[in-house]
Design an enzyme around this catalytic site. Sequence first.
Site, PDB file in Angstrom:
ATOM      1  N   LYS A  13       1.860  -5.584 -15.502  1.00  0.00           N
ATOM      2  CA  LYS A  13       1.819  -6.789 -15.129  1.00  0.00           C
ATOM      3  C   LYS A  13       0.562  -7.589 -15.137  1.00  0.00           C
ATOM      4  O   LYS A  13       0.373  -8.778 -15.724  1.00  0.00           O
ATOM      5  CB  LYS A  13       2.244  -6.970 -13.430  1.00  0.00           C
ATOM      6  CG  LYS A  13       2.420  -8.027 -12.862  1.00  0.00           C
ATOM      7  CD  LYS A  13       2.935  -7.912 -11.332  1.00  0.00           C
ATOM      8  CE  LYS A  13       2.173  -6.716 -10.800  1.00  0.00           C
ATOM      9  NZ  LYS A  13       1.063  -7.340 -10.002  1.00  0.00           N
ATOM     10  N   ARG A  88       4.888 -12.715  -3.469  1.00  0.00           N
ATOM     11  CA  ARG A  88       5.292 -11.369  -3.092  1.00  0.00           C
ATOM     12  C   ARG A  88       6.195 -11.204  -1.861  1.00  0.00           C
ATOM     13  O   ARG A  88       6.643 -10.102  -1.645  1.00  0.00           O
ATOM     14  CB  ARG A  88       4.106 -10.596  -2.899  1.00  0.00           C
ATOM     15  CG  ARG A  88       3.807  -9.461  -4.269  1.00  0.00           C
ATOM     16  CD  ARG A  88       2.459  -9.178  -4.042  1.00  0.00           C
ATOM     17  NE  ARG A  88       2.530  -7.806  -4.755  1.00  0.00           N
ATOM     18  CZ  ARG A  88       1.342  -7.455  -5.205  1.00  0.00           C
ATOM     19  NH1 ARG A  88       0.262  -8.363  -5.954  1.00  0.00           N
ATOM     20  NH2 ARG A  88       1.098  -6.090  -5.707  1.00  0.00           N
ATOM     21  N   ARG A 127      -4.869   4.895 -15.042  1.00  0.00           N
ATOM     22  CA  ARG A 127      -5.355   3.668 -15.286  1.00  0.00           C
ATOM     23  C   ARG A 127      -6.581   3.494 -14.577  1.00  0.00           C
ATOM     24  O   ARG A 127      -6.996   4.400 -13.790  1.00  0.00           O
ATOM     25  CB  ARG A 127      -4.418   2.677 -14.499  1.00  0.00           C
ATOM     26  CG  ARG A 127      -5.056   1.172 -14.254  1.00  0.00           C
ATOM     27  CD  ARG A 127      -4.212   0.078 -14.124  1.00  0.00           C
ATOM     28  NE  ARG A 127      -3.698   0.107 -12.572  1.00  0.00           N
ATOM     29  CZ  ARG A 127      -2.930  -0.634 -11.923  1.00  0.00           C
ATOM     30  NH1 ARG A 127      -2.599  -1.705 -12.813  1.00  0.00           N
ATOM     31  NH2 ARG A 127      -2.509  -0.560 -10.865  1.00  0.00           N
ATOM     32  N   ARG A 160      -8.785   2.604  -9.394  1.00  0.00           N
ATOM     33  CA  ARG A 160      -8.767   1.908  -8.126  1.00  0.00           C
ATOM     34  C   ARG A 160      -8.249   2.969  -6.978  1.00  0.00           C
ATOM     35  O   ARG A 160      -7.393   3.794  -7.190  1.00  0.00           O
ATOM     36  CB  ARG A 160      -7.388   0.732  -8.400  1.00  0.00           C
ATOM     37  CG  ARG A 160      -7.756  -0.407  -9.059  1.00  0.00           C
ATOM     38  CD  ARG A 160      -6.878  -1.211  -9.336  1.00  0.00           C
ATOM     39  NE  ARG A 160      -5.714  -1.520  -8.553  1.00  0.00           N
ATOM     40  CZ  ARG A 160      -4.743  -2.383  -8.534  1.00  0.00           C
ATOM     41  NH1 ARG A 160      -4.632  -3.106  -9.777  1.00  0.00           N
ATOM     42  NH2 ARG A 160      -3.857  -2.467  -7.599  1.00  0.00           N
ATOM     43  N   ARG A 171       2.970   1.602  -1.849  1.00  0.00           N
ATOM     44  CA  ARG A 171       3.129   0.136  -2.869  1.00  0.00           C
ATOM     45  C   ARG A 171       4.534  -0.032  -3.331  1.00  0.00           C
ATOM     46  O   ARG A 171       4.950  -1.257  -3.336  1.00  0.00           O
ATOM     47  CB  ARG A 171       1.939  -0.017  -3.825  1.00  0.00           C
ATOM     48  CG  ARG A 171       0.421   0.133  -3.311  1.00  0.00           C
ATOM     49  CD  ARG A 171      -0.583   0.403  -4.139  1.00  0.00           C
ATOM     50  NE  ARG A 171      -0.697  -0.724  -5.262  1.00  0.00           N
ATOM     51  CZ  ARG A 171      -1.045  -0.649  -6.510  1.00  0.00           C
ATOM     52  NH1 ARG A 171      -1.391   0.394  -7.088  1.00  0.00           N
ATOM     53  NH2 ARG A 171      -1.045  -1.529  -7.215  1.00  0.00           N
TER      54      ARG A 171
HETATM   55  P1  AMP Z   1      -2.155  -5.885  -7.226  1.00  0.00           P
HETATM   56  O1  AMP Z   1      -3.355  -5.699  -8.034  1.00  0.00           O
HETATM   57  O2  AMP Z   1      -1.384  -7.049  -7.628  1.00  0.00           O
HETATM   58  O3  AMP Z   1      -1.175  -4.610  -7.250  1.00  0.00           O
HETATM   59  O4  AMP Z   1      -2.578  -6.065  -5.572  1.00  0.00           O
HETATM   60  C1  AMP Z   1      -3.388  -5.090  -4.867  1.00  0.00           C
HETATM   61  C2  AMP Z   1      -3.243  -5.274  -3.485  1.00  0.00           C
HETATM   62  O5  AMP Z   1      -3.628  -6.632  -3.209  1.00  0.00           O
HETATM   63  C3  AMP Z   1      -1.899  -5.218  -2.886  1.00  0.00           C
HETATM   64  O6  AMP Z   1      -1.443  -3.876  -2.727  1.00  0.00           O
HETATM   65  C4  AMP Z   1      -1.998  -6.154  -1.639  1.00  0.00           C
HETATM   66  O7  AMP Z   1      -2.896  -5.291  -0.701  1.00  0.00           O
HETATM   67  C5  AMP Z   1      -3.052  -6.997  -2.017  1.00  0.00           C
HETATM   68  N1  AMP Z   1      -2.350  -8.290  -2.582  1.00  0.00           N
HETATM   69  C6  AMP Z   1      -2.314  -8.865  -3.883  1.00  0.00           C
HETATM   70  N2  AMP Z   1      -1.590  -9.880  -4.010  1.00  0.00           N
HETATM   71  C7  AMP Z   1      -0.830  -9.813  -2.673  1.00  0.00           C
HETATM   72  C8  AMP Z   1       0.046 -10.992  -2.247  1.00  0.00           C
HETATM   73  N3  AMP Z   1       0.778 -11.868  -2.972  1.00  0.00           N
HETATM   74  N4  AMP Z   1       0.580 -10.819  -0.914  1.00  0.00           N
HETATM   75  C9  AMP Z   1      -0.015  -9.869  -0.027  1.00  0.00           C
HETATM   76  N5  AMP Z   1      -0.944  -9.006  -0.411  1.00  0.00           N
HETATM   77  C10 AMP Z   1      -1.219  -9.191  -1.971  1.00  0.00           C
END
Ligand code: AMP
Length: 218
Positions: A13, A88, A127, A160, A171
């Site tokens: 993504k 989300r 990653r 990460r 997740r």
């Molecule tokens: P990502 O890099 O998109 O996988 O996001 C990493 C983390 O950021 C997620 O596991 C959530 O803790 C937080 N996060 C990112 N985007 C959102 C969202 N739209 N709503 C809620 N939490 C988010």
Amino acid sequence: MRIIVFGPPGSGKGTHSAILANTYGIPHVSTGDMFREHVAKCTKLGMEVEGYLRAGKYVPNDIVNRMVFERLDADDCKMGFVLDGYPRTWGQLIALDEEIKRRGWKIDAVVNLRVSEEVMIKRLSARRVCPKCNAIYHLINMPPKVDEICDVCGTAIIQREDDKPEVIKMRLKVYEEESSSLLKYYRERGLAVDVNADGTVEEVAMGIKKAIEELTSH
Ligand code: AMP
């Protein structure tokens, strides 16, 4: 062009949102990157959200919505944007819809990246990311030129916290619970396209480009 990219962790993504942003000359708005930057800089928002990120749990809607809408106010979003990792939840989708209407905008395409569980786990465990500029690497398929050093800014790359196996499972569960009904909403409006994301970066990028062209040509 206003695009939303959906996909489970490890679907590519972030990588493909960055490619799309580059192709269309529009900003890549990644809520995950924005939160990680706040955490790294120890801002007030960063301290508020750090616990959620560490646990792989969602940050509350009002915090996410406020941050995204402030970002959409910036001049560079006037011509469009790629939303990566947002919306989300149902609360975020409704708020975004209202915000988009209020501004007289519309969403052009929602890209749904589909990936098998096996590929997903393989990708996430290899990653690495740059904590400074957010560049993404894969230890096998896309390693940096110098071991463990970011090609773009020379910072040491890291894994990460939430790419560790226990958090990946959490997740995934959270993603599956929430994403299906959101996608249904966009599908019913003729905005969603599915793209197979198991292939190489080039193959998937080609698939996404074709899917968006088909969607926006009618
Ligand atoms: P990502 O890099 O998109 O996988 O996001 C990493 C983390 O950021 C997620 O596991 C959530 O803790 C937080 N996060 C990112 N985007 C959102 C969202 N739209 N709503 C809620 N939490 C988010």
